[in-house]
Write an enzyme that holds these catalytic residues in place. Sequence first.
Site, PDB file in Angstrom:
ATOM      1  N   GLY A 128       1.566  -0.965   0.198  1.00 48.01           N
ATOM      2  CA  GLY A 128      -0.157  -0.038   0.302  1.00 48.01           C
ATOM      3  C   GLY A 128       0.892   1.720   0.032  1.00 48.01           C
ATOM      4  O   GLY A 128       1.873   1.169  -0.038  1.00 48.01           O
TER       5      GLY A 128
ATOM      6  N   SER B 280       2.107   3.587   3.044  1.00 48.04           N
ATOM      7  CA  SER B 280       2.497   3.993   3.606  1.00 48.04           C
ATOM      8  C   SER B 280       3.118   2.813   3.974  1.00 48.04           C
ATOM      9  O   SER B 280       3.844   2.582   4.420  1.00 48.04           O
ATOM     10  CB  SER B 280       1.435   4.249   5.101  1.00 48.04           C
ATOM     11  OG  SER B 280       0.158   5.327   5.008  1.00 48.04           O
TER      12      SER B 280
ATOM     13  N   GLY C 238      -7.837  -1.068  -7.951  1.00 48.57           N
ATOM     14  CA  GLY C 238      -6.521  -1.310  -7.420  1.00 48.57           C
ATOM     15  C   GLY C 238      -7.010  -2.830  -7.326  1.00 48.57           C
ATOM     16  O   GLY C 238      -7.868  -3.578  -6.547  1.00 48.57           O
ATOM     17  N   SER C 239      -5.671  -3.606  -7.106  1.00 48.50           N
ATOM     18  CA  SER C 239      -5.460  -5.013  -6.834  1.00 48.50           C
ATOM     19  C   SER C 239      -6.209  -5.286  -5.145  1.00 48.50           C
ATOM     20  O   SER C 239      -6.678  -5.828  -5.269  1.00 48.50           O
ATOM     21  CB  SER C 239      -3.793  -5.259  -6.844  1.00 48.50           C
ATOM     22  OG  SER C 239      -3.337  -4.137  -5.935  1.00 48.50           O
ATOM     23  N   ASP C 240      -5.285  -3.559  -4.164  1.00 48.74           N
ATOM     24  CA  ASP C 240      -5.668  -4.376  -3.035  1.00 48.74           C
ATOM     25  C   ASP C 240      -7.932  -4.185  -3.060  1.00 48.74           C
ATOM     26  O   ASP C 240      -8.416  -5.368  -1.789  1.00 48.74           O
ATOM     27  CB  ASP C 240      -5.388  -2.862  -1.803  1.00 48.74           C
ATOM     28  CG  ASP C 240      -5.555  -1.494  -2.601  1.00 48.74           C
ATOM     29  OD1 ASP C 240      -6.429  -1.690  -3.261  1.00 48.74           O
ATOM     30  OD2 ASP C 240      -5.693  -0.698  -1.580  1.00 48.74           O
TER      31      ASP C 240
ATOM     32  N   THR D 179      -4.797   5.100   3.812  1.00 51.21           N
ATOM     33  CA  THR D 179      -4.131   6.220   3.538  1.00 51.21           C
ATOM     34  C   THR D 179      -5.481   6.632   3.025  1.00 51.21           C
ATOM     35  O   THR D 179      -5.387   7.791   2.835  1.00 51.21           O
ATOM     36  CB  THR D 179      -2.917   6.235   2.415  1.00 51.21           C
ATOM     37  OG1 THR D 179      -1.426   5.492   3.509  1.00 51.21           O
ATOM     38  CG2 THR D 179      -2.457   7.127   2.247  1.00 51.21           C
TER      39      THR D 179
END
Length: 258
Positions: free
Chosen positions: A8, A10, A107-109, A132
């Site tokens: 990510g 952060s 996003g992959s997340d 974040t």
Amino acid sequence: MLIAVNAGNSRVLLGGYEGDEQVFAASIATDPRQMPEDYACRLQQVLGLYGVEAGRIHGAVIGSVVPDMVAVLEAALRLLGVSEVVEVSSGVKTGLNIRSEQPRQVGSDRVAGAVAARAKGRLPCVVVSLGTATTFTALDQTGALVGSAITAGVQLSVEALRMQAAQLPMVALEAKEESILARNTVDAMRVGALYGAAALVEGMVARFADALGQQPHVVVTGACASLVTRYLRVPYEHDENLVLDGLRLIWEKNHPVR
């Protein structure tokens, strides 16, 4: 052992899996300036903390919202002897129906979180990631990803407020109960950030419920989740390993047991 890696903005989350059982979970700071050798050393140290020999790792799956981190982490894993590394990208099977005008930009997340949330079987569902950024990912009754929302994260909002308002101090957000009746500036900033984030989640979930036609199951994850969930007035499930579990499921989708 499989290593799931989520990079990510952060922090980099790491999860070790033996089959479907998570053996360990850890995190290190995201720093795209570091070289593969730097990250190989850091990964080896983390593995050592949990008593894992690098030779036990048969594969790795990487998801990243920081493009420069993918090559660095893959090279670091290969330095540790991991021969097969899968990146969650447009060519990887996820089994997720993404109803978006630009599916590749999801996003992959969020993809991994949606995969894991769908596997729980409680649909429709809204995944709330408090990191974040604060993101909302909506799954309909069939498990399709049908909508998203993105805004600034809790900590980022506080930092932006301090930078733009000359007389406001730096504030540390803490996982403790805060009275909404703040009596000084620092507490007022904390209350605004934490209660405000909770109210945002509640309001967005209500609007997703209207759009989906029924009340969704809510899954909350992310680094700031423990700061905000204590103030939520909607039913929710807190799953700090949601994205890592989703990455494991994506690996299994691309490496079926024969």
